[in-house]
Design an enzyme around this catalytic site. Structure first.
Site, PDB file in Angstrom:
ATOM      1  N   GLU A 177       0.833  -1.201   0.000  1.00 39.74           N
ATOM      2  CA  GLU A 177       0.000   0.000   0.000  1.00 39.74           C
ATOM      3  C   GLU A 177       0.869   1.253   0.000  1.00 39.74           C
ATOM      4  O   GLU A 177       1.873   1.326   0.691  1.00 39.74           O
ATOM      5  CB  GLU A 177      -0.902   0.013   1.241  1.00 39.74           C
ATOM      6  N   ARG A 181     -17.460  -0.938   6.006  1.00 43.67           N
ATOM      7  CA  ARG A 181     -18.524  -1.546   5.201  1.00 43.67           C
ATOM      8  C   ARG A 181     -19.257  -2.617   6.009  1.00 43.67           C
ATOM      9  O   ARG A 181     -20.468  -2.806   5.890  1.00 43.67           O
ATOM     10  CB  ARG A 181     -17.881  -2.158   3.941  1.00 43.67           C
ATOM     11  N   CYS A 220      -7.395  -2.473   8.294  1.00 43.39           N
ATOM     12  CA  CYS A 220      -6.024  -2.465   7.767  1.00 43.39           C
ATOM     13  C   CYS A 220      -5.530  -1.030   7.644  1.00 43.39           C
ATOM     14  O   CYS A 220      -4.436  -0.687   8.093  1.00 43.39           O
ATOM     15  CB  CYS A 220      -5.960  -3.183   6.419  1.00 43.39           C
ATOM     16  N   HIS A 261      -1.170  -5.777   1.436  1.00 42.52           N
ATOM     17  CA  HIS A 261      -2.385  -6.575   1.355  1.00 42.52           C
ATOM     18  C   HIS A 261      -2.121  -7.846   0.537  1.00 42.52           C
ATOM     19  O   HIS A 261      -1.428  -7.808  -0.477  1.00 42.52           O
ATOM     20  CB  HIS A 261      -3.508  -5.763   0.691  1.00 42.52           C
TER      21      HIS A 261
HETATM   22  N1  PCA Z   1      -8.132  -7.226   6.127  1.00 41.38           N
HETATM   23  C1  PCA Z   1      -9.034  -6.174   6.525  1.00 41.38           C
HETATM   24  C2  PCA Z   1      -8.915  -6.096   8.019  1.00 41.38           C
HETATM   25  C3  PCA Z   1      -8.274  -7.349   8.454  1.00 41.38           C
HETATM   26  C4  PCA Z   1      -7.712  -7.932   7.215  1.00 41.38           C
HETATM   27  O1  PCA Z   1      -6.968  -8.923   7.148  1.00 41.38           O
HETATM   28  C5  PCA Z   1      -8.787  -4.861   5.772  1.00 41.38           C
HETATM   29  O2  PCA Z   1      -8.338  -4.906   4.617  1.00 41.38           O
HETATM   30  O3  PCA Z   1      -9.037  -3.782   6.313  1.00 41.38           O
END
Ligand code: PCA
Length: 205
Positions: free
Chosen positions: A80, A90, A143, A167
């Site tokens: 990111e 959401r 996240c 991610h």
């Molecule tokens: N993904 C979520 C929160 C926990 C995770 O593993 C997110 O992308 O915010």
């Protein structure tokens, strides 16, 4: 000792597992030229997640902190670029919280950039045939919240920690159990992606 901190999240949204937890656990204890990995598990709880991450970074003072999270539906491993100062969920978190457009830090900076070498990480992953791309939105869920809170803490405390968020797509075993088609990668590939990200982040610092 130079330390590397990794974090992964517990499962959420009805999933039985979370690739970020599997990857951080798999790399826990690994040694990168004398820098040892410590992995922490974060709950999908807006308050406890930040508290646990903040306590870990404050006590460990790592040279590098890579936070991992699941982004079901993405095809690629996605470092990111930026964390933004907003909580807008959401779906409720695992503790039932569902903020709607609240700031993460009242009066805080609008955003913080990752201090990981995201372009170099992406090109190293692609060189090794691992699908990867920079993402310019970590969303507005847990996240992004943990990413923003960490970068804020590092900035306010003037810490020497390089930090950022990556991610991960679903693992195959998650995609297989669904009724519709979702992109996924092998867990081994995701773990290797984590290793590459650590190596590249250390080389470029
Ligand atoms: N993904 C979520 C929160 C926990 C995770 O593993 C997110 O992308 O915010």
């Amino acid at each position: 000792m130079n330390r590397i901190l990794l974090s992964g999240f517990e499962p959420f949204d009805g999933e039985p597992s979370n690739p970020s937890l599997e990857v951080s656990r798999a790399l826990s204890g690994s040694d990168f030229d004398g820098a040892v990995v410590k992995a922490i598990e974060l709950p999908v709880d807006r308050y406890r997640a930040v508290q646990i991450a903040s306590e870990a970074i404050t006590s460990i003072k790592p040279e590098l902190f890579i936070m991992f999270g699941e982004a079901g539906g993405r095809f690629r491993v996605t470092p990111e670029r930026i964390a933004i100062n907003v909580d807008d969920y959401r779906i409720p978190d695992n503790a039932g919280n569902q903020p709607c457009g609240e700031p993460i830090v009242e009066g805080g900076a609008a955003a913080y950039f990752s201090t990981l070498p995201i372009k170099e990480i992406v090109s190293s992953l692609i060189e090794r045939d691992i699908p990867a791309a920079i993402s310019s939105s970590a969303g507005t869920y847990l996240c992004n919240r943990v990413f923003y809170s960490t970068m804020h803490l590092i900035s306010v405390e003037r810490m020497n920690t390089r930090a950022g968020f990556i991610h991960l797509p679903y693992m195959h075993r998650q995609a297989i159990s669904k009724r519709h088609d979702f992109p996924s990668l092998a867990l081994e590939t995701l773990i290797e992606a984590g290793r590459i990200a650590i190596r590249v982040a250390r080389e470029k610092s």
